[in-house]
Design a protein around this motif. Structure first.
Motif, short mmCIF file in Angstrom:
data_model
loop_
_atom_site.label_atom_id
_atom_site.label_comp_id
_atom_site.label_asym_id
_atom_site.label_seq_id
_atom_site.Cartn_x
_atom_site.Cartn_y
_atom_site.Cartn_z
N SER A 30 0.85 -1.20 0.00
CA SER A 30 0.00 0.00 0.00
C SER A 30 0.88 1.24 0.00
CB SER A 30 -0.90 0.02 1.24
OG SER A 30 -1.75 -1.09 1.24
N LEU A 31 0.41 2.26 -0.74
CA LEU A 31 1.20 3.49 -0.87
C LEU A 31 0.33 4.58 -1.48
CD1 LEU A 31 4.12 4.87 -1.07
CD2 LEU A 31 4.15 4.02 -3.41
N SER A 32 0.52 5.82 -1.00
CA SER A 32 -0.12 6.96 -1.67
C SER A 32 0.97 7.94 -2.08
CB SER A 32 -1.06 7.70 -0.71
OG SER A 32 -2.25 6.97 -0.58
N VAL A 33 0.86 8.47 -3.29
CA VAL A 33 1.79 9.51 -3.75
C VAL A 33 0.96 10.76 -4.03
CG1 VAL A 33 3.52 10.15 -5.47
CG2 VAL A 33 3.28 7.75 -4.81
N GLY A 34 1.25 11.83 -3.28
CA GLY A 34 0.47 13.06 -3.40
C GLY A 34 0.87 13.89 -4.61
N ARG A 35 0.12 14.94 -4.86
CA ARG A 35 0.40 15.81 -6.01
C ARG A 35 1.77 16.47 -5.83
NH1 ARG A 35 -4.15 19.98 -7.74
NH2 ARG A 35 -5.31 18.06 -7.72
N GLY A 36 2.60 16.38 -6.86
CA GLY A 36 3.92 17.00 -6.83
C GLY A 36 4.94 16.29 -5.95
N GLU A 37 4.57 15.13 -5.44
CA GLU A 37 5.48 14.42 -4.53
C GLU A 37 6.34 13.41 -5.31
OE1 GLU A 37 4.99 12.55 -0.10
OE2 GLU A 37 3.56 11.87 -1.60
N VAL A 38 7.61 13.31 -4.90
CA VAL A 38 8.51 12.35 -5.53
C VAL A 38 8.92 11.31 -4.48
CG1 VAL A 38 10.72 12.04 -6.70
CG2 VAL A 38 9.37 14.12 -7.10
N VAL A 39 8.52 10.07 -4.73
CA VAL A 39 8.76 9.01 -3.75
C VAL A 39 9.75 7.99 -4.32
CG1 VAL A 39 7.66 7.17 -2.39
CG2 VAL A 39 6.44 9.32 -2.80
N GLY A 40 10.73 7.63 -3.53
CA GLY A 40 11.72 6.63 -3.92
C GLY A 40 11.26 5.25 -3.48
N LEU A 41 11.35 4.30 -4.39
CA LEU A 41 10.99 2.91 -4.09
C LEU A 41 12.30 2.13 -4.03
CD1 LEU A 41 8.96 0.52 -3.93
CD2 LEU A 41 8.80 0.61 -6.41
N VAL A 42 12.71 1.79 -2.82
CA VAL A 42 14.04 1.21 -2.64
C VAL A 42 13.91 -0.28 -2.33
CG1 VAL A 42 16.16 1.34 -1.28
CG2 VAL A 42 14.85 3.42 -1.73
N ALA A 43 14.63 -1.08 -3.08
CA ALA A 43 14.60 -2.52 -2.83
C ALA A 43 15.68 -3.17 -3.66
CB ALA A 43 13.25 -3.09 -3.21
N PRO A 44 16.20 -4.30 -3.21
CA PRO A 44 17.18 -5.00 -4.03
C PRO A 44 16.51 -5.61 -5.25
CG PRO A 44 16.67 -6.29 -2.06
CD PRO A 44 15.92 -4.99 -1.94
N SER A 45 17.33 -5.98 -6.21
CA SER A 45 16.84 -6.62 -7.43
C SER A 45 16.05 -7.89 -7.05
CB SER A 45 18.07 -6.95 -8.27
OG SER A 45 17.67 -7.51 -9.45
N GLY A 46 14.96 -8.10 -7.73
CA GLY A 46 14.16 -9.31 -7.50
C GLY A 46 13.09 -9.14 -6.43
N ALA A 47 13.05 -7.97 -5.78
CA ALA A 47 12.09 -7.77 -4.68
C ALA A 47 10.67 -7.53 -5.18
CB ALA A 47 12.54 -6.59 -3.81
N GLY A 48 10.54 -7.13 -6.45
CA GLY A 48 9.18 -6.92 -6.97
C GLY A 48 8.89 -5.49 -7.39
N LYS A 49 9.94 -4.68 -7.57
CA LYS A 49 9.74 -3.27 -7.94
C LYS A 49 9.05 -3.15 -9.30
CE LYS A 49 14.11 -1.97 -7.71
NZ LYS A 49 14.86 -3.15 -7.33
N SER A 50 9.57 -3.90 -10.27
CA SER A 50 8.99 -3.79 -11.62
C SER A 50 7.55 -4.27 -11.61
CB SER A 50 9.79 -4.62 -12.62
OG SER A 50 11.12 -4.24 -12.59
N THR A 51 7.28 -5.33 -10.88
CA THR A 51 5.91 -5.84 -10.78
C THR A 51 4.99 -4.76 -10.24
OG1 THR A 51 6.75 -8.08 -10.44
CG2 THR A 51 4.49 -7.65 -9.75
N LEU A 52 5.43 -4.10 -9.18
CA LEU A 52 4.61 -3.04 -8.57
C LEU A 52 4.40 -1.88 -9.53
CD1 LEU A 52 3.41 -2.32 -5.60
CD2 LEU A 52 5.21 -0.61 -5.65
N LEU A 53 5.47 -1.46 -10.23
CA LEU A 53 5.36 -0.33 -11.16
C LEU A 53 4.44 -0.67 -12.33
CD1 LEU A 53 9.06 0.91 -11.14
CD2 LEU A 53 7.11 2.11 -10.19
N HIS A 54 4.50 -1.92 -12.79
CA HIS A 54 3.62 -2.32 -13.90
C HIS A 54 2.15 -2.31 -13.46
CE1 HIS A 54 7.06 -4.39 -16.24
NE2 HIS A 54 6.84 -3.18 -16.66
N ILE A 55 1.91 -2.71 -12.23
CA ILE A 55 0.53 -2.69 -11.72
C ILE A 55 0.07 -1.24 -11.52
CG2 ILE A 55 -0.93 -3.28 -9.73
CD1 ILE A 55 0.71 -5.95 -9.60
N ALA A 56 0.95 -0.42 -10.94
CA ALA A 56 0.60 1.00 -10.73
C ALA A 56 0.36 1.69 -12.07
CB ALA A 56 1.73 1.70 -9.97
N GLY A 57 1.08 1.27 -13.11
CA GLY A 57 0.98 1.90 -14.43
C GLY A 57 -0.07 1.26 -15.32
#
Ligand code: ADP
Length: 227
Positions: A30-57
């Motif tokens: 779960s995550l909310s990104v507000g207007r004009g906000e820049v949030v860093g998603l930090v995790a090692p490779s294989g943790a699921g960052k791309s999966t999350l970004l594809h779902i968010a997108g």
């Protein structure tokens, strides 16, 4: 209060469900990104960052949970509505530029605008303005093969911003560059994001780059926690 530009609620995703090679990648993120906000998603490779970004997108769907883009929940909507929402509201940047090799820098930035019905002259004017804002308007007529790695990424940033999205999703946007170039090119990306006032979720495993964002979350065991 205004709706956040991106809201992810209890997102779960398992690959190869029920099979011996099942991988439960997201377990209630779960995550909310507000207007004009820049949030860093930090995790090692294989943790699921791309999966999350594809779902968010809206490029992939979650098994459970809800995605909302500027208050709109495309979950139950048609593929067409999801595509329109994605084209109009979301810009993507990947580790590799994925520019079209047979087109110039200018054309690569104009094309997504033409797909959205913007007249050619306006699309090219905006493309040139974006190139100028990242300091490479002199490269407008170059094809990707004639650009350096840092220049290619800058063009990719401009392309992501071409349709004035509300949300930028970036997956290790400078991960393919040497450290010095990465630092400068990341600066160009941040300046562009700040100028346009859009919101961003930027995946990186580089803690120095993450420190330059407004806020950071860590992905661990399929969940997101503030750092
Ligand atoms: P990251 O971007 O953090 O490196 P990914 O989201 O790409 O992580 O992948 C997370 C996990 O899910 C990895 O173990 C990966 O092997 C697995 N995975 C990703 N995509 C698929 C897929 N289409 N089918 C099966 N497993 C996948």
């Amino acid at each position: 209060m205004n709706d956040p530009v991106l809201r992810l609620s209890g997102i779960t995703k398992t690959y190869n469900s029920g099979q011996p090679n099942e991988v439960a990648v997201l377990r209630g993120a779960s995550l909310s990104v507000g207007r004009g906000e820049v949030v860093g998603l930090v995790a090692p490779s294989g943790a699921g960052k791309s999966t999350l970004l594809h779902i968010a997108g809206l490029l992939d769907t979650a098994d459970a949970g809800e995605v909302a883009i500027a208050g709109e929940t495309p979950g139950g909507k048609s593929d067409r509505r999801r595509t329109i929402l994605r084209r109009q509201e979301i810009g993507f940047v990947y580790q590799f530029h994925h520019l079209l090799p047979e087109f110039t820098a200018l054309e690569n930035i104009a094309l997504p605008q033409l797909a959205n019905g913007i007249p050619k002259a306006d699309a090219e004017a905006r493309a040139l303005q974006l190139l100028a804002s990242v300091g490479i308007e002199s490269r407008a007529q170059h094809r990707p093969a004639a650009l350096s790695g840092g220049e290619q990424q800058r063009v990719a940033f401009c392309r992501a911003m071409a349709n004035t999205p509300r949300l930028l999703l970036a997956d290790e946007p400078t991960g393919n560059l040497d450290p010095d170039t990465s630092d400068t090119v990341f600066g160009a990306l941040m300046a562009l994001v700040r100028d346009t006032g859009l919101s961003a979720l930027i995946a990186t495993h580089n803690l120095e780059l993450a420190a330059r964002m407004d806020r950071r979350v860590r992905m661990e065991a399929g969940k997101l926690t503030p750092i």
